[in-house]
Design a protein around this motif. Sequence first.
Motif, PDB file in Angstrom:
ATOM      1  N   ASP A   1       0.711   1.465 -15.379  1.00  0.00           N
ATOM      2  CA  ASP A   1       0.694   1.019 -13.991  1.00  0.00           C
ATOM      3  C   ASP A   1       2.049   0.474 -13.530  1.00  0.00           C
ATOM      4  OD1 ASP A   1      -1.408   0.374 -11.714  1.00  0.00           O
ATOM      5  OD2 ASP A   1      -0.016  -1.308 -11.822  1.00  0.00           O
ATOM      6  N   THR A   2       2.617  -0.445 -14.290  1.00  0.00           N
ATOM      7  CA  THR A   2       3.860  -1.092 -13.847  1.00  0.00           C
ATOM      8  C   THR A   2       5.026  -0.107 -13.742  1.00  0.00           C
ATOM      9  OG1 THR A   2       3.174  -3.236 -14.745  1.00  0.00           O
ATOM     10  CG2 THR A   2       5.529  -2.909 -14.362  1.00  0.00           C
ATOM     11  N   PRO A   3       5.295   0.724 -14.774  1.00  0.00           N
ATOM     12  CA  PRO A   3       6.386   1.705 -14.615  1.00  0.00           C
ATOM     13  C   PRO A   3       6.132   2.683 -13.463  1.00  0.00           C
ATOM     14  CG  PRO A   3       5.787   1.495 -16.916  1.00  0.00           C
ATOM     15  CD  PRO A   3       4.748   0.767 -16.142  1.00  0.00           C
ATOM     16  N   ALA A   4       4.881   3.087 -13.269  1.00  0.00           N
ATOM     17  CA  ALA A   4       4.573   4.011 -12.170  1.00  0.00           C
ATOM     18  C   ALA A   4       4.856   3.358 -10.817  1.00  0.00           C
ATOM     19  CB  ALA A   4       3.117   4.448 -12.247  1.00  0.00           C
ATOM     20  N   THR A   5       4.494   2.081 -10.677  1.00  0.00           N
ATOM     21  CA  THR A   5       4.753   1.378  -9.415  1.00  0.00           C
ATOM     22  C   THR A   5       6.246   1.231  -9.164  1.00  0.00           C
ATOM     23  OG1 THR A   5       2.682   0.137  -9.682  1.00  0.00           O
ATOM     24  CG2 THR A   5       4.296  -0.729  -8.124  1.00  0.00           C
ATOM     25  N   LEU A   6       6.995   0.901 -10.212  1.00  0.00           N
ATOM     26  CA  LEU A   6       8.447   0.773 -10.046  1.00  0.00           C
ATOM     27  C   LEU A   6       9.080   2.115  -9.689  1.00  0.00           C
ATOM     28  CD1 LEU A   6       9.272  -1.643 -13.010  1.00  0.00           C
ATOM     29  CD2 LEU A   6       9.189  -2.188 -10.563  1.00  0.00           C
TER      30      LEU A   6
ATOM     31  N   LEU B   1       2.769  -7.713  -4.858  1.00  0.00           N
ATOM     32  CA  LEU B   1       1.407  -7.231  -4.622  1.00  0.00           C
ATOM     33  C   LEU B   1       1.202  -5.838  -5.194  1.00  0.00           C
ATOM     34  CD1 LEU B   1       0.883  -8.411  -0.924  1.00  0.00           C
ATOM     35  CD2 LEU B   1      -0.299  -9.287  -2.935  1.00  0.00           C
ATOM     36  N   ALA B   2       2.213  -4.987  -5.055  1.00  0.00           N
ATOM     37  CA  ALA B   2       2.088  -3.621  -5.567  1.00  0.00           C
ATOM     38  C   ALA B   2       2.050  -3.590  -7.088  1.00  0.00           C
ATOM     39  CB  ALA B   2       3.246  -2.768  -5.046  1.00  0.00           C
ATOM     40  N   LEU B   3       2.772  -4.509  -7.742  1.00  0.00           N
ATOM     41  CA  LEU B   3       2.810  -4.511  -9.201  1.00  0.00           C
ATOM     42  C   LEU B   3       1.499  -4.999  -9.810  1.00  0.00           C
ATOM     43  CD1 LEU B   3       6.427  -5.848  -9.843  1.00  0.00           C
ATOM     44  CD2 LEU B   3       5.554  -3.568 -10.372  1.00  0.00           C
TER      45      LEU B   3
ATOM     46  N   THR C   1       0.832  -1.208   0.000  1.00  0.00           N
ATOM     47  CA  THR C   1       0.000   0.000   0.000  1.00  0.00           C
ATOM     48  C   THR C   1       0.864   1.255   0.000  1.00  0.00           C
ATOM     49  OG1 THR C   1      -1.725  -1.191   1.214  1.00  0.00           O
ATOM     50  CG2 THR C   1      -1.845   1.211   1.220  1.00  0.00           C
ATOM     51  N   LEU C   2       1.955   1.224   0.747  1.00  0.00           N
ATOM     52  CA  LEU C   2       2.877   2.365   0.748  1.00  0.00           C
ATOM     53  C   LEU C   2       3.495   2.563  -0.640  1.00  0.00           C
ATOM     54  CD1 LEU C   2       4.726   1.857   4.162  1.00  0.00           C
ATOM     55  CD2 LEU C   2       2.994   3.561   3.605  1.00  0.00           C
ATOM     56  N   ILE C   3       3.878   1.459  -1.281  1.00  0.00           N
ATOM     57  CA  ILE C   3       4.471   1.564  -2.612  1.00  0.00           C
ATOM     58  C   ILE C   3       3.455   2.124  -3.612  1.00  0.00           C
ATOM     59  CG2 ILE C   3       5.494   0.259  -4.519  1.00  0.00           C
ATOM     60  CD1 ILE C   3       6.577  -1.707  -2.423  1.00  0.00           C
ATOM     61  N   ARG C   4       2.221   1.627  -3.549  1.00  0.00           N
ATOM     62  CA  ARG C   4       1.185   2.139  -4.450  1.00  0.00           C
ATOM     63  C   ARG C   4       0.887   3.616  -4.177  1.00  0.00           C
ATOM     64  NH1 ARG C   4      -0.152  -0.500  -8.979  1.00  0.00           N
ATOM     65  NH2 ARG C   4      -2.181   0.560  -8.879  1.00  0.00           N
ATOM     66  N   SER C   5       0.951   4.017  -2.911  1.00  0.00           N
ATOM     67  CA  SER C   5       0.730   5.430  -2.584  1.00  0.00           C
ATOM     68  C   SER C   5       1.828   6.297  -3.187  1.00  0.00           C
ATOM     69  CB  SER C   5       0.679   5.603  -1.065  1.00  0.00           C
ATOM     70  OG  SER C   5      -0.385   4.860  -0.504  1.00  0.00           O
TER      71      SER C   5
END
Length: 342
Positions: free
Chosen positions: A60-65, A155-157, A44-48
């Motif tokens: 989505d994937t590049p933004a999460t990374l 989970l974040a990816l 959740t912290l990573i997604r935030s």
Amino acid sequence: MGSSDQGRVVRNTLIVLLLVGVAMLLTQLSFVFLLIFAAILLATLIRSAALPFLHMGMPDTPATLLGLAAIVALLWLAGSLFGAQLGEQFVIVGNQLPGAIARAQQWAAGIPFFRSMLSNTPDIQNVAGRVLTFAFGAVGAATNLVLVVIAAIYLALQPGLYAGGLAKLFPKNEGPRVAEALRASGLALRKYLLAQFVTMVAVGTLVGVGLTFVGVPSAAALGVIVGLANFVPLVGPFIGAVPGILLAFAQSPETGLAATAVYMVAQQLEGNLLTPLVQRFAVSIPPALLLFALAGLGSLFGVLGVIVSAPLAVVLYTLVTMLWTRDALGHDVKVPGIDHGA
């Protein structure tokens, strides 16, 4: 009894045995579920952290990374700027704290009420033995930490993949409702963590500045301690204040009283000014539920249970409010994470 009745009895008996076996298995694997939730917290912290990049229209994937990279970069920058100074202060706190505890025990031994309490508390040797035992378990803790971090990245990816898989464990007609409840609980958790981060930084900064002003050594390290302790609501602020107050009283009674006032003022500002402001945009749950969550998970899992108790209570409170209180019972209630101001 006919053959059909006998078959029904056998089938029902097998179902009961299966449920009992599953319950026993879940009891044995309860700590694993706690680690899974810790991974969800980190995810959740990573997604935030990825939200600004997602708002820019990035996939989505590049933004999460990039969100993960931003967290790592922020930690590295903080370590580069303040790591050495804070490390020295933590060493000083660790060296001075046993002496401060001993002086506090000597002072308390002169008061009959506290003397009786001290006679029922473990001595320093017992505490040291427990610390040593904990140190030997550090390898297992490090292994669990690595597992949590790796799982959090996965989970974040792909959060939709795992949420969708969990929704498929329910009947097909209930799947959309469960998926919506999972999204709501995820949003409620994100809001709660944001609110806790704001209060942790604010309280830690206030305490650090205040202790510096009254002349307590290693004020920055003590501010970090109380800031981190504020992640655990209700009891965390009191636990985080103990080292600073002990060190302050070891200097002089006047410094101790001044340090106590600093902690009290910081917590009053947090409780009466900051928390009401952030809760207008975040999620709050009844304090009694937090206390029960702290007591229950703390008794079952120790320190890790205490750390994750409040976020887990937020998720469960959201799911119960939405799936049971609102949808099943039909009450008109606000669902944390969906309804504005909930």
